[in-house]
Structures are given as structure tokens and as C-alpha cells.
Design a protein around this motif. Structure first.
Motif, PDB file in Angstrom:
ATOM      1  N   THR A   9       0.821  -1.209   0.000  1.00 50.40           N
ATOM      2  CA  THR A   9       0.000   0.000   0.000  1.00 50.40           C
ATOM      3  C   THR A   9       0.852   1.255   0.000  1.00 50.40           C
ATOM      4  OG1 THR A   9      -1.712  -1.172   1.217  1.00 50.40           O
ATOM      5  CG2 THR A   9      -1.845   1.205   1.221  1.00 50.40           C
ATOM      6  N   ASN A  10       0.515   2.183  -0.907  1.00 48.53           N
ATOM      7  CA  ASN A  10       1.189   3.471  -1.000  1.00 48.53           C
ATOM      8  C   ASN A  10       0.285   4.514  -0.337  1.00 48.53           C
ATOM      9  OD1 ASN A  10       2.364   5.881  -1.703  1.00 48.53           O
ATOM     10  ND2 ASN A  10       2.353   5.493  -3.903  1.00 48.53           N
ATOM     11  N   LEU A  11       0.768   5.124   0.743  1.00 53.64           N
ATOM     12  CA  LEU A  11      -0.025   6.114   1.473  1.00 53.64           C
ATOM     13  C   LEU A  11       0.269   7.552   1.049  1.00 53.64           C
ATOM     14  CD1 LEU A  11       0.234   4.624   5.069  1.00 53.64           C
ATOM     15  CD2 LEU A  11      -1.714   4.500   3.510  1.00 53.64           C
ATOM     16  N   SER A  12       1.157   7.748   0.080  1.00 54.57           N
ATOM     17  CA  SER A  12       1.600   9.095  -0.271  1.00 54.57           C
ATOM     18  C   SER A  12       0.478   9.983  -0.817  1.00 54.57           C
ATOM     19  CB  SER A  12       2.751   9.042  -1.270  1.00 54.57           C
ATOM     20  OG  SER A  12       2.318   8.484  -2.500  1.00 54.57           O
ATOM     21  N   THR A  13      -0.549   9.413  -1.403  1.00 53.23           N
ATOM     22  CA  THR A  13      -1.649  10.217  -1.941  1.00 53.23           C
ATOM     23  C   THR A  13      -2.956  10.007  -1.168  1.00 53.23           C
ATOM     24  OG1 THR A  13      -2.199   8.496  -3.549  1.00 53.23           O
ATOM     25  CG2 THR A  13      -0.660  10.223  -4.264  1.00 53.23           C
ATOM     26  N   ALA A  14      -2.879   9.391  -0.017  1.00 56.78           N
ATOM     27  CA  ALA A  14      -4.091   9.110   0.775  1.00 56.78           C
ATOM     28  C   ALA A  14      -4.777  10.401   1.190  1.00 56.78           C
ATOM     29  CB  ALA A  14      -3.733   8.290   2.008  1.00 56.78           C
ATOM     30  N   GLN A  15      -6.092  10.416   1.062  1.00 51.43           N
ATOM     31  CA  GLN A  15      -6.917  11.564   1.451  1.00 51.43           C
ATOM     32  C   GLN A  15      -7.646  11.192   2.738  1.00 51.43           C
ATOM     33  OE1 GLN A  15      -7.837  14.446  -0.682  1.00 51.43           O
ATOM     34  NE2 GLN A  15      -6.101  13.991  -1.981  1.00 51.43           N
ATOM     35  N   PHE A  16      -7.077  11.561   3.877  1.00 50.22           N
ATOM     36  CA  PHE A  16      -7.648  11.211   5.170  1.00 50.22           C
ATOM     37  C   PHE A  16      -8.793  12.153   5.530  1.00 50.22           C
ATOM     38  CE2 PHE A  16      -3.665   9.004   5.448  1.00 50.22           C
ATOM     39  CZ  PHE A  16      -3.966   7.884   6.194  1.00 50.22           C
ATOM     40  N   THR A  17      -9.820  11.580   6.148  1.00 48.98           N
ATOM     41  CA  THR A  17     -10.977  12.328   6.621  1.00 48.98           C
ATOM     42  C   THR A  17     -11.153  12.031   8.102  1.00 48.98           C
ATOM     43  OG1 THR A  17     -12.045  12.124   4.463  1.00 48.98           O
ATOM     44  CG2 THR A  17     -13.458  12.664   6.329  1.00 48.98           C
ATOM     45  N   ARG A  18     -11.374  13.078   8.875  1.00 47.96           N
ATOM     46  CA  ARG A  18     -11.558  12.908  10.321  1.00 47.96           C
ATOM     47  C   ARG A  18     -12.897  12.243  10.604  1.00 47.96           C
ATOM     48  NH1 ARG A  18     -10.135  17.411  14.678  1.00 47.96           N
ATOM     49  NH2 ARG A  18      -8.128  16.911  13.783  1.00 47.96           N
ATOM     50  N   ILE A  19     -12.869  11.249  11.476  1.00 47.72           N
ATOM     51  CA  ILE A  19     -14.086  10.569  11.911  1.00 47.72           C
ATOM     52  C   ILE A  19     -14.593  11.321  13.140  1.00 47.72           C
ATOM     53  CG2 ILE A  19     -15.055   8.428  12.814  1.00 47.72           C
ATOM     54  CD1 ILE A  19     -12.729   6.979  11.372  1.00 47.72           C
ATOM     55  N   PRO A  20     -15.819  11.857  13.092  1.00 44.60           N
ATOM     56  CA  PRO A  20     -16.330  12.615  14.236  1.00 44.60           C
ATOM     57  C   PRO A  20     -16.347  11.769  15.504  1.00 44.60           C
ATOM     58  CG  PRO A  20     -17.795  12.825  12.351  1.00 44.60           C
ATOM     59  CD  PRO A  20     -16.790  11.770  12.011  1.00 44.60           C
ATOM     60  N   ALA A  38      -8.886   6.772   5.599  1.00 42.09           N
ATOM     61  CA  ALA A  38      -8.787   6.949   4.152  1.00 42.09           C
ATOM     62  C   ALA A  38      -8.955   5.597   3.472  1.00 42.09           C
ATOM     63  CB  ALA A  38      -7.438   7.543   3.774  1.00 42.09           C
ATOM     64  N   VAL A  39      -9.577   5.627   2.303  1.00 41.09           N
ATOM     65  CA  VAL A  39      -9.611   4.451   1.435  1.00 41.09           C
ATOM     66  C   VAL A  39      -8.347   4.549   0.593  1.00 41.09           C
ATOM     67  CG1 VAL A  39     -10.857   3.272  -0.399  1.00 41.09           C
ATOM     68  CG2 VAL A  39     -12.130   4.467   1.387  1.00 41.09           C
ATOM     69  N   VAL A  40      -7.485   3.540   0.687  1.00 40.94           N
ATOM     70  CA  VAL A  40      -6.180   3.625   0.027  1.00 40.94           C
ATOM     71  C   VAL A  40      -5.956   2.530  -1.013  1.00 40.94           C
ATOM     72  CG1 VAL A  40      -5.062   4.884   1.892  1.00 40.94           C
ATOM     73  CG2 VAL A  40      -5.081   2.401   1.954  1.00 40.94           C
ATOM     74  N   GLY A  41      -6.989   1.804  -1.320  1.00 37.40           N
ATOM     75  CA  GLY A  41      -6.881   0.756  -2.323  1.00 37.40           C
ATOM     76  C   GLY A  41      -8.171  -0.028  -2.388  1.00 37.40           C
TER      77      GLY A  41
END
Length: 76
Positions: A9-20, A38-41
Motif C-alpha cells: 500500500t502506498n499512502l503518499s496520496t491518501a486523502q484522510f478524513t476525520r471521523i467525528p 482513508a480508502v487507500v486501495g
């Protein structure tokens, strides 16, 4: 043979979203320490600490993430 998520898995372009989440676990009461996801694959999900993303990232496939959700739900 199980897929090694950390190796593939490459995390360099992962778009993380905060979970409330509710509450604060800071000693000074400033801000919330909530997880980010983040969905990373294809069927690969990343989870990290919003206040300390450099601490590391946990990876899960869909079945593992569902088991984590169910396990946490039983604690609440």
C-alpha cells in the motif's frame, strides 16, 4: 496466502478524513483526538490519529475493519 497490506500500500496520496468523535482526551481540554480514515486501495483502509499522524498508520481490509467496528461497538 494473505496479502501484506503494509508492503503493498502506498499512502503518499491518501486523502484522510476525520471521523467525528465526542469528548477530549487532552490534559488541557483543547481539541479532540479523533481518528482519521482513508480508502487507500481496493478493500484497503487506513486509520491514524488526527493529532499525531506521524505516529503511524494502521491498515485494514474490509473484513478486518468491520470486525474492529463491531468490537468497538460492543464496548460502548
Amino acid at each position: 496466502m494473505a496479502l501484506d497490506l503494509y508492503e503493498k500500500t502506498n499512502l503518499s496520496t491518501a486523502q484522510f478524513t476525520r471521523i467525528p468523535c465526542g469528548g477530549s482526551n487532552d490534559d488541557d481540554g483543547e481539541g479532540e483526538a479523533c481518528p482519521e480514515m482513508a480508502v487507500v486501495g481496493d478493500d484497503v483502509f487506513a486509520l491514524r490519529d488526527s493529532k499525531n499522524p506521524e505516529a503511524g498508520t494502521l491498515l485494514f481490509n474490509g473484513a478486518e475493519l468491520a470486525a474492529l467496528r463491531d468490537g468497538i461497538g460492543s464496548l460502548i
